[in-house]
Write a protein that holds these residues in place. Structure first.
Motif, PDB file in Angstrom:
ATOM      1  N   LYS A   1       0.817  -1.212   0.000  1.00 22.73           N
ATOM      2  CA  LYS A   1       0.000   0.000   0.000  1.00 22.73           C
ATOM      3  C   LYS A   1       0.854   1.267   0.000  1.00 22.73           C
ATOM      4  O   LYS A   1       0.378   2.346  -0.324  1.00 22.73           O
ATOM      5  CB  LYS A   1      -0.908   0.008   1.236  1.00 22.73           C
ATOM      6  CG  LYS A   1      -2.022  -1.020   1.215  1.00 22.73           C
ATOM      7  CD  LYS A   1      -3.139  -0.594   0.276  1.00 22.73           C
ATOM      8  CE  LYS A   1      -4.325  -1.528   0.374  1.00 22.73           C
ATOM      9  NZ  LYS A   1      -5.431  -1.080  -0.501  1.00 22.73           N
ATOM     10  N   SER A   2       2.123   1.135   0.379  1.00 23.13           N
ATOM     11  CA  SER A   2       2.985   2.306   0.543  1.00 23.13           C
ATOM     12  C   SER A   2       3.851   2.579  -0.683  1.00 23.13           C
ATOM     13  O   SER A   2       4.600   3.550  -0.706  1.00 23.13           O
ATOM     14  CB  SER A   2       3.885   2.131   1.773  1.00 23.13           C
ATOM     15  OG  SER A   2       3.106   1.955   2.939  1.00 23.13           O
TER      16      SER A   2
ATOM     17  N   ALA B   1       2.583   7.061   2.643  1.00 29.79           N
ATOM     18  CA  ALA B   1       1.903   6.454   3.803  1.00 29.79           C
ATOM     19  C   ALA B   1       0.752   5.589   3.309  1.00 29.79           C
ATOM     20  O   ALA B   1       0.052   5.957   2.357  1.00 29.79           O
ATOM     21  CB  ALA B   1       1.387   7.554   4.724  1.00 29.79           C
ATOM     22  N   PRO B   2       0.545   4.429   3.916  1.00 34.66           N
ATOM     23  CA  PRO B   2      -0.469   3.496   3.406  1.00 34.66           C
ATOM     24  C   PRO B   2      -1.885   4.046   3.471  1.00 34.66           C
ATOM     25  O   PRO B   2      -2.763   3.547   2.762  1.00 34.66           O
ATOM     26  CB  PRO B   2      -0.302   2.267   4.300  1.00 34.66           C
ATOM     27  CG  PRO B   2       0.387   2.766   5.525  1.00 34.66           C
ATOM     28  CD  PRO B   2       1.254   3.895   5.078  1.00 34.66           C
TER      29      PRO B   2
ATOM     30  N   LEU C   1       7.455   6.048  -2.254  1.00 31.54           N
ATOM     31  CA  LEU C   1       6.901   5.513  -1.006  1.00 31.54           C
ATOM     32  C   LEU C   1       5.962   6.542  -0.397  1.00 31.54           C
ATOM     33  O   LEU C   1       6.315   7.720  -0.268  1.00 31.54           O
ATOM     34  CB  LEU C   1       8.021   5.196  -0.019  1.00 31.54           C
ATOM     35  CG  LEU C   1       8.894   3.982  -0.330  1.00 31.54           C
ATOM     36  CD1 LEU C   1      10.055   3.917   0.645  1.00 31.54           C
ATOM     37  CD2 LEU C   1       8.052   2.704  -0.266  1.00 31.54           C
TER      38      LEU C   1
END
Length: 271
Positions: A24-25, A60-61, A58
């Motif tokens: 997710k990230s 944050a999820p 990258l």
């Protein structure tokens, strides 16, 4: 069946959760695209923050990245507009556009991913109606098409560029007129072409006639000057010179001196 140690299950679950979080990230953005970061726990999209370029990122999820194509794109558009005299004209056009890269955040907050249908399409239709309404069908069909295309482009730019959309060009592929109007215009254009060809032939013929008159006048002037310069004495001298040359010829047999007009010799008898 051997059971897993009690500590093994939490580790496996932790690894699975970690993999999900990592999945997710991570975000990969293709070439010709850019990403707008939406912060779920924040204020959404920060319009002052620059977009995310192509490559691996990258995040944050709990956030998500909204993908925008930043390359030039084409939007075909078929429109029905009215000419200056109220006739229905159909235009087949294409708009070449792209979003302003530095202002993707502002564009997303104000218009969203459907900005082309929300802003661009209504803008070109409005500009086309405004511009075409200033011209006659004949101008649309023939001489003014390039000028009309440029005017529609400028009118559209005025509407969309303040809304963070860059217009590169507008191409008018086809202009469709009512059949009766098209036939009338084609007949008129044919008659004008025939008239121009006839005028060209007349001008060419007049130039040729002028050339003949000038040449004839030149010859007449030359003959008049020559006639004025030839006196009887000059003619007699030239006659004597010619007689002397003939007398030297082996074919001359009899020379009668003073028997011709103006006292010139006559040569008689040739082989």
């Amino acid at each position: 069946m051997e059971r897993l140690p009690k500590i093994g299950l939490p580790i496996i679950i932790g690894i699975i959760i970690l993999v999900i979080i990592l999945a997710k990230s991570t975000v990969t953005i293709d070439s010709g695209h850019a990403g707008v970061l939406y912060e779920t726990l924040g204020d959404g999209v920060d319009p002052e923050k620059g977009p995310m370029g192509p490559g691996f990122h990258l995040v944050a999820p709990w956030n998500r990245v909204i993908d925008y194509e930043t390359r030039q794109q084409e939007m075909p558009e078929k429109m029905s507009v009215l000419s200056s005299n109220g006739l229905d004209i159909k235009l087949d056009a294409s708009v070449l556009y792209e979003p302003e890269y530095a202002n993707l955040g502002k564009l997303h907050n104000q218009k969203g991913l459907e900005y082309s249908s929300r802003v661009l399409q209504p803008a070109i239709r409005s500009a086309a109606r405004s511009v075409v309404g200033r011209y006659t069908p004949e101008q649309l069909y023939s001489s003014k098409r390039d000028a009309i295309q440029d005017e529609i482009l400028e009118e559209t730019k005025k509407i969309v560029e303040p809304q963070y959309i860059q217009i590169n060009d507008i191409l008018i592929r086809d202009v469709t007129l009512p059949p009766t109007i098209k036939q009338a215009i084609e007949r008129k254009l044919k008659q004008e072409q025939e008239s121009l060809e006839y005028e060209f032939r007349l001008v060419t013929a007049e130039k040729e006639a002028q050339k003949v008159r000038i040449e004839a006048q030149g010859k007449a002037d030359a003959n008049r000057i020559l006639s004025a310069s030839l006196t009887d004495k000059i003619l007699q001298d030239k006659g004597v010179d010619a007689t002397m040359k003939l007398a030297e010829s082996p074919n001359a047999k009899v020379i009668v001196i003073g028997s011709g007009d103006s006292g010139l010799p006559i040569i008689l008898g040739n082989n």
